[in-house]
Design an enzyme around this catalytic site. Sequence first.
Site, PDB file in Angstrom:
ATOM      1  N   ASP A 110       2.642 -69.474 -15.401  1.00 57.14           N
ATOM      2  CA  ASP A 110       4.339 -69.092 -15.207  1.00 57.14           C
ATOM      3  C   ASP A 110       4.743 -68.020 -14.407  1.00 57.14           C
ATOM      4  O   ASP A 110       4.571 -68.326 -13.028  1.00 57.14           O
ATOM      5  CB  ASP A 110       4.818 -68.787 -16.596  1.00 57.14           C
ATOM      6  CG  ASP A 110       6.316 -68.607 -16.598  1.00 57.14           C
ATOM      7  OD1 ASP A 110       7.182 -69.274 -15.770  1.00 57.14           O
ATOM      8  OD2 ASP A 110       6.946 -67.735 -17.440  1.00 57.14           O
ATOM      9  N   LYS A 138       4.521 -73.017 -12.218  1.00 56.56           N
ATOM     10  CA  LYS A 138       5.748 -72.994 -11.985  1.00 56.56           C
ATOM     11  C   LYS A 138       5.930 -71.801 -10.857  1.00 56.56           C
ATOM     12  O   LYS A 138       5.841 -70.822 -10.992  1.00 56.56           O
ATOM     13  CB  LYS A 138       6.767 -72.155 -13.028  1.00 56.56           C
ATOM     14  CG  LYS A 138       7.123 -73.137 -14.440  1.00 56.56           C
ATOM     15  CD  LYS A 138       7.565 -72.303 -15.267  1.00 56.56           C
ATOM     16  CE  LYS A 138       7.903 -73.040 -16.653  1.00 56.56           C
ATOM     17  NZ  LYS A 138       8.369 -72.278 -17.674  1.00 56.56           N
TER      18      LYS A 138
END
Length: 183
Positions: A110, A138
């Site tokens: 992330d 991500k």
Amino acid sequence: MEIDKQVTVNGLTFVPYLTRDKIAEQIKRVASEIRNDLKDSSPVFICVLNGAFMFAADLYREIGINDSVITFVKYSSYEGTSTTGKVKEVIGLKEDIEGKDVVIIEDIVDTGLTAVKMIEDLKQRNPKSVRFATLLHKPESSKTGFIPDYTAFSIPPKFIIGYGLDLDGKVRNLKDIYIIREE
Ligand code: IMP
Ligand code: MG
């Protein structure tokens, strides 16, 4: 097998995003990349608990290098659906990785803070190499510019659950991956 049309947990609703078939297909691809890179080595795979346990089980079987070991560490940074920014090592590494090719297996990158911290910690132990495999990445959430060596799926910066990924410890059991529903 039926896929639930939606899943509600802690008052949040999630809808299907990546099916078990798609997951299996991408795991096969990533496994063959790792096998090609490390088939002549005796690698050490390090599964990052808790989230990566299901991905690691499937990926490790699919890689199929008998002369390898798998072990487990635990890092924690999340509370609910957002990162606290502080990465804690909760269970450390017991194995000797000096001179070894190491592959970290993560559920999701992330901000990249956990990845960067782990790689930094592992490099202190003088491995031959450190590679990083993740089920999900991500890229738009990155605070570090970290790019995994192996990625099954690149996804937008939205919260997802299932196939090992949790919301407050729940719904790791789901066979498919679900994404938060936009209201
Ligand atoms: P990072 O240090 O910000 O890269 O966060 C990594 C960790 O946050 C992952 O290993 C997960 O445990 C957790 N995480 C990040 N995004 C999600 C998500 O969408 N669903 C569930 N857990 C997540
Ligand atoms: Mg994780």
